[in-house]
Design a protein around this motif. Structure first.
Motif, short mmCIF file in Angstrom:
data_model
loop_
_atom_site.label_atom_id
_atom_site.label_comp_id
_atom_site.label_asym_id
_atom_site.label_seq_id
_atom_site.Cartn_x
_atom_site.Cartn_y
_atom_site.Cartn_z
N LEU A 1 -20.37 -30.34 27.71
CA LEU A 1 -20.73 -30.42 28.91
C LEU A 1 -21.62 -29.16 29.87
CD1 LEU A 1 -16.61 -32.15 30.22
CD2 LEU A 1 -19.01 -33.15 29.98
N SER A 2 -22.07 -28.99 30.52
CA SER A 2 -22.71 -28.05 30.84
C SER A 2 -22.94 -27.60 32.30
CB SER A 2 -23.88 -27.82 30.23
OG SER A 2 -24.69 -28.76 30.31
N LEU A 3 -23.48 -26.62 33.15
CA LEU A 3 -23.34 -27.15 34.32
C LEU A 3 -24.53 -25.52 34.57
CD1 LEU A 3 -22.85 -27.85 36.92
CD2 LEU A 3 -20.88 -26.69 37.33
N ARG A 4 -25.19 -25.88 35.32
CA ARG A 4 -25.84 -24.57 35.68
C ARG A 4 -26.35 -24.55 37.28
NH1 ARG A 4 -28.83 -20.77 33.85
NH2 ARG A 4 -30.78 -19.78 35.12
N SER A 5 -25.76 -23.38 38.31
CA SER A 5 -26.30 -23.41 39.84
C SER A 5 -26.95 -22.52 39.94
CB SER A 5 -24.85 -23.71 40.47
OG SER A 5 -24.84 -24.00 41.59
N GLY A 6 -27.97 -22.28 41.45
CA GLY A 6 -28.47 -21.24 41.50
C GLY A 6 -28.05 -21.16 42.76
N ILE A 7 -28.12 -19.97 43.46
CA ILE A 7 -28.29 -19.76 44.92
C ILE A 7 -28.95 -18.49 45.60
CG2 ILE A 7 -26.39 -19.49 46.73
CD1 ILE A 7 -24.32 -20.03 45.05
N PRO A 8 -30.17 -18.88 46.78
CA PRO A 8 -30.33 -18.10 47.11
C PRO A 8 -30.07 -17.01 47.35
CG PRO A 8 -31.05 -19.70 47.07
CD PRO A 8 -30.34 -20.12 46.24
N LEU A 9 -29.61 -15.45 47.58
CA LEU A 9 -28.72 -14.67 48.49
C LEU A 9 -29.70 -14.18 49.93
CD1 LEU A 9 -27.24 -12.57 46.03
CD2 LEU A 9 -26.32 -14.71 47.33
N SER B 1 -23.94 -20.12 34.94
CA SER B 1 -23.93 -21.64 33.44
C SER B 1 -22.58 -21.02 32.89
CB SER B 1 -25.00 -21.09 33.09
OG SER B 1 -25.51 -20.22 32.52
N VAL B 2 -22.09 -22.28 32.73
CA VAL B 2 -21.08 -23.00 32.10
C VAL B 2 -21.00 -23.58 31.86
CG1 VAL B 2 -19.02 -21.37 34.29
CG2 VAL B 2 -19.61 -24.13 33.69
N SER B 3 -20.45 -24.35 29.77
CA SER B 3 -20.32 -24.79 29.29
C SER B 3 -19.63 -25.07 28.04
CB SER B 3 -22.03 -24.61 28.20
OG SER B 3 -21.78 -23.64 27.34
N GLU C 1 -26.77 -14.67 36.14
CA GLU C 1 -28.00 -13.51 35.90
C GLU C 1 -27.87 -13.20 37.88
OE1 GLU C 1 -32.88 -14.00 35.62
OE2 GLU C 1 -31.77 -15.77 34.97
N LEU C 2 -28.49 -12.02 38.07
CA LEU C 2 -28.39 -11.87 39.37
C LEU C 2 -30.12 -10.75 39.17
CD1 LEU C 2 -27.90 -10.80 42.22
CD2 LEU C 2 -27.04 -9.05 41.44
N ALA C 3 -31.33 -12.01 39.55
CA ALA C 3 -32.64 -11.52 40.33
C ALA C 3 -32.81 -10.70 41.17
CB ALA C 3 -33.54 -12.77 39.79
N ARG C 4 -33.05 -10.02 41.33
CA ARG C 4 -34.37 -8.95 42.48
C ARG C 4 -35.65 -8.95 42.90
NH1 ARG C 4 -33.05 -8.20 48.38
NH2 ARG C 4 -33.76 -5.71 49.06
N ARG C 5 -36.44 -9.23 43.37
CA ARG C 5 -37.39 -8.68 44.35
C ARG C 5 -37.89 -7.64 44.48
NH1 ARG C 5 -37.30 -14.01 43.13
NH2 ARG C 5 -37.14 -14.81 45.48
#
Length: 277
Positions: A10-18, A27-29, A56-60
């Motif tokens: 079972l796996s789950l991945r979610s991305g949210i733009p701040l 992500s969890v599995s 993961e935290l990404a900043r441009r």
């Protein structure tokens, strides 16, 4: 011998733009393995549960500069069903933190720098009841850099390198107390000069080097325990076809050493062909 294994994942991945320039993803599995054999004399029957999670935290910051932060961990529990193997029942806990900085420019310059700290703790379930079984810990720090510099029309200077320090030691999990036993230092670097003067064709020559130094710790005293390494020239040829296929040929003349002694000289050749269907 015959066996039957069942795996449930079972796996789950979610991305949210701040905001427009910042994204966060989680992500969890869960991975469950059951391994069974029909033979009653077999002692390898076991269950294994692996739980993982990451962020993961990404900043441009602008079109040329970005940063990333990775945090992930895992818990792996292995249980043997036979009492004859129960001494090997173990839980492995790992944790990793890794920041990354990427800088690029319009002319093709690119620099990606990465740091990492990680820890792993291997704990045997019955180490207090079974003699000769000892839990242990593993910790590491890593610094890596990847660089591409245009030095002329169709000519690139490429460099990748890393420094890794890690140690292994005995562990008392109930007291969370460690006793380092061995330390390692690894240094790797690989400069290359790449030429792209023809459409779809690139040629690169370089020199790859790796060295690992080992240290033993006894009664708090560190003692040098030798070194191993390898180095040698490299060459790469890459051809990209308009149809989407590619050909990659890589060669490396590797000289293996132990301390100051030369052990072997090995020629390595790899060819990879891809073609669209």
């Amino acid at each position: 011998r015959s066996n039957q294994s069942q795996r449930v994942v079972l796996s789950l991945r979610s991305g949210i733009p701040l905001d427009d320039d910042t994204d966060i993803s989680v992500s969890v599995s869960s991975n469950l393995l059951r391994y069974d054999t029909p033979d009653t004399m077999n002692t390898d029957d076991r269950d294994e549960l692996l739980l993982t999670g990451g962020l993961e935290l990404a900043r441009r910051w602008n079109r040329w500069f970005s940063t990333h932060l990775f945090v992930d961990g895992a818990v792996d529990h292995l249980v043997y069903l036979s009492r004859y193997q129960s001494a090997n029942n173990v839980t492995i806990r790992t944790l990793r933190l890794s920041p990354v900085v990427v800088w690029r420019t319009a002319d093709g310059f690119r620099n990606a720098m990465r740091a990492e700290v990680a820890a792993s703790y291997t704990v045997f379930d019955f180490e207090d009841q079974v003699g000769g079984v000892q839990s242990y810990s593993y910790r590491q720090a890593l610094w890596a850099d990847s660089l591409v510099v245009p030095v002329g029309k169709g000519v690139l200077l490429e460099f990748s390198g890393s420094l890794r320090l890690f140690e292994r030691g005995l562990l008392r999990w109930s007291e969370f107390r460690e006793r380092p036993e061995r330390t390692f230092k690894e240094l790797a670097w690989w400069p290359r000069l790449r030429v792209r003067q023809w459409s779809g064709v690139s040629v690169a020559i370089g020199f790859r080097s790796f060295r690992q130094e080992r240290t033993v710790i006894r009664d708090g005293v560190r003692r040098y325990d030798g070194a191993i390494g390898s180095s040698g020239p490299t060459v790469d040829l890459e051809i990209l076809w308009r149809s989407g296929g590619s050909l990659l040929v890589s060669g490396w003349r590797e000289t293996q050493r132990s301390d100051s002694r030369t052990l072997n000289a090995i020629s390595n050749l790899m060819m990879q062909v891809t073609a669209p269907l």
